[in-house]
Motif scaffolding. Structure first.
Motif, PDB file in Angstrom:
ATOM      1  N   UNK A 227     -21.626  -0.605 -32.240  1.00  0.00           N
ATOM      2  CA  UNK A 227     -22.850  -0.184 -32.942  1.00  0.00           C
ATOM      3  C   UNK A 227     -23.972  -0.165 -31.907  1.00  0.00           C
ATOM      4  N   UNK A 228     -24.594   1.005 -31.722  1.00  0.00           N
ATOM      5  CA  UNK A 228     -25.578   1.174 -30.654  1.00  0.00           C
ATOM      6  C   UNK A 228     -26.784   1.986 -31.112  1.00  0.00           C
ATOM      7  N   UNK A 229     -27.943   1.705 -30.485  1.00  0.00           N
ATOM      8  CA  UNK A 229     -29.157   2.477 -30.783  1.00  0.00           C
ATOM      9  C   UNK A 229     -29.128   3.859 -30.138  1.00  0.00           C
ATOM     10  N   UNK A 230     -28.275   4.003 -29.110  1.00  0.00           N
ATOM     11  CA  UNK A 230     -28.276   5.244 -28.322  1.00  0.00           C
ATOM     12  C   UNK A 230     -26.886   5.872 -28.275  1.00  0.00           C
ATOM     13  N   UNK A 231     -26.508   6.609 -29.329  1.00  0.00           N
ATOM     14  CA  UNK A 231     -25.156   7.183 -29.373  1.00  0.00           C
ATOM     15  C   UNK A 231     -24.884   8.186 -28.252  1.00  0.00           C
ATOM     16  N   UNK A 232     -25.926   8.879 -27.781  1.00  0.00           N
ATOM     17  CA  UNK A 232     -25.727   9.869 -26.706  1.00  0.00           C
ATOM     18  C   UNK A 232     -25.315   9.160 -25.413  1.00  0.00           C
ATOM     19  N   UNK A 233     -26.005   8.073 -25.094  1.00  0.00           N
ATOM     20  CA  UNK A 233     -25.661   7.295 -23.890  1.00  0.00           C
ATOM     21  C   UNK A 233     -24.246   6.729 -24.023  1.00  0.00           C
ATOM     22  N   UNK A 234     -23.934   6.188 -25.198  1.00  0.00           N
ATOM     23  CA  UNK A 234     -22.602   5.607 -25.427  1.00  0.00           C
ATOM     24  C   UNK A 234     -21.517   6.666 -25.259  1.00  0.00           C
ATOM     25  N   UNK A 235     -21.771   7.856 -25.760  1.00  0.00           N
ATOM     26  CA  UNK A 235     -20.776   8.941 -25.666  1.00  0.00           C
ATOM     27  C   UNK A 235     -20.553   9.327 -24.204  1.00  0.00           C
ATOM     28  N   UNK A 236     -21.654   9.392 -23.434  1.00  0.00           N
ATOM     29  CA  UNK A 236     -21.565   9.719 -22.005  1.00  0.00           C
ATOM     30  C   UNK A 236     -20.693   8.693 -21.276  1.00  0.00           C
ATOM     31  N   UNK A 237     -20.912   7.422 -21.582  1.00  0.00           N
ATOM     32  CA  UNK A 237     -20.150   6.355 -20.913  1.00  0.00           C
ATOM     33  C   UNK A 237     -18.683   6.385 -21.347  1.00  0.00           C
ATOM     34  N   UNK A 238     -18.443   6.651 -22.627  1.00  0.00           N
ATOM     35  CA  UNK A 238     -17.057   6.746 -23.134  1.00  0.00           C
ATOM     36  C   UNK A 238     -16.301   7.864 -22.413  1.00  0.00           C
ATOM     37  N   UNK A 239     -16.969   9.016 -22.246  1.00  0.00           N
ATOM     38  CA  UNK A 239     -16.350  10.162 -21.540  1.00  0.00           C
ATOM     39  C   UNK A 239     -16.013   9.789 -20.088  1.00  0.00           C
ATOM     40  N   UNK A 240     -16.977   9.125 -19.440  1.00  0.00           N
ATOM     41  CA  UNK A 240     -16.834   8.751 -18.040  1.00  0.00           C
ATOM     42  C   UNK A 240     -15.612   7.835 -17.845  1.00  0.00           C
ATOM     43  N   UNK A 241     -15.471   6.872 -18.780  1.00  0.00           N
ATOM     44  CA  UNK A 241     -14.359   5.920 -18.686  1.00  0.00           C
ATOM     45  C   UNK A 241     -13.026   6.613 -18.949  1.00  0.00           C
ATOM     46  N   UNK A 242     -13.031   7.556 -19.878  1.00  0.00           N
ATOM     47  CA  UNK A 242     -11.822   8.304 -20.225  1.00  0.00           C
ATOM     48  C   UNK A 242     -11.326   9.100 -19.007  1.00  0.00           C
ATOM     49  N   UNK A 243     -12.279   9.633 -18.244  1.00  0.00           N
ATOM     50  CA  UNK A 243     -11.914  10.459 -17.088  1.00  0.00           C
ATOM     51  C   UNK A 243     -11.553   9.645 -15.855  1.00  0.00           C
ATOM     52  N   UNK A 244     -11.946   8.385 -15.860  1.00  0.00           N
ATOM     53  CA  UNK A 244     -11.717   7.548 -14.654  1.00  0.00           C
ATOM     54  C   UNK A 244     -10.230   7.295 -14.422  1.00  0.00           C
TER      55      UNK A 244
END
Length: 244
Positions: A227-244
């Motif tokens: 649960x986060x105040x900034x879903x856009x930032x969270x989505x960016x980080x989730x994508x980054x981790x998925x690609x790592x």
């Protein structure tokens, strides 16, 4: 995949707990919402975090002392005064009506640990059922008696206790009250607790995760949701981790 639930909507960029914040959370790619419910004097369920309107609106006083009609006259733009138009405190029914046209899940937090709103559980459940959203709603609260009552009334709707402090073997506690998951403060969700809970079939959805390091950690440990105040930032980080 770890789901991203927008805390009070996209609260980092828009007025919390407003339809605008919920719609913008969907646009930002959130998988779901987290919102708070209080009750007016005339028994209307409204979406606002505090018992008082002072912090988030231009009004003063307790939500429970307002009739719904008067509450709607307040401006809930909060700290976003530059927005072109007034934002209202939404009713739960209008949020659920909008939600039913999306594919998002929604965590409804019953704000009844300070003011014990009479009949709140039944009202929320009846509304969730009326909009046919039972399979997309999680009812949570710091008032665990209330969520147990909710489960008794509606075993088909998921419940989750909110935990501000660490609890010994929280997955056992969740199972004991028939909850399929729990919502700890992120500090009370170290990796070993998350892993042990998931291994026991209990979901973990920490709140309010805004720091980049914590978002990364919880995505890496495959937390059920966060649960986060900034879903856009969270989505960016989730994508980054998925690609790592």
């Amino acid at each position: 995949m770890t789901l991203i639930l927008a805390h009070r909507g996209y609260a980092a960029e828009f007025p919390e707990n407003t339809l605008l914040a919920f719609k913008e959370a969907e646009k930002a790619g959130a998988n779901g919402l987290e919102l708070d419910v209080q009750m007016t004097r005339d028994g209307e369920l409204v979406v606002i975090h505090d018992e008082k309107v002072d912090r988030t609106t231009d009004g003063t006083g307790l939500v429970m002392e307002y009739n719904f009609e008067d509450l709607r006259k307040l401006d809930a733009r909060f700290k976003f005064k530059e927005l072109p138009r007034k934002e209202q405190i939404p009713s739960l029914s209008e949020v659920l009506e909008w939600l039913s046209g999306t594919s998002m899940v929604c965590n409804i937090e019953l704000k009844n640990s300070i003011i014990p709103y009479e009949g709140m559980e039944e009202k929320v459940i009846n509304m969730v059922r009326a909009y046919d959203l039972s399979d997309r709603i999680i009812i949570s609260s710091f008032n665990h008696y209330s969520i147990v009552q909710s489960h008794i009334l509606a075993p088909e709707i998921e419940i989750a206790p909110l935990l501000s402090e660490g609890l010994y073997m929280p997955w056992i506690y969740a199972q004991s009250i028939k909850a399929k998951g729990f919502h700890p403060h992120w500090r009370a969700a170290p990796d070993q607790i998350v892993k042990a809970s998931l291994e026991s079939g209990i979901e973990v959805r920490p709140y309010t995760v805004n720091k980049e390091t914590e978002l990364e950690r919880l995505f890496k440990v495959n937390c059920s949701a966060l649960i986060t105040d900034d879903p856009a930032k969270a989505k960016r980080i989730r994508e980054k981790i998925k690609q790592a």
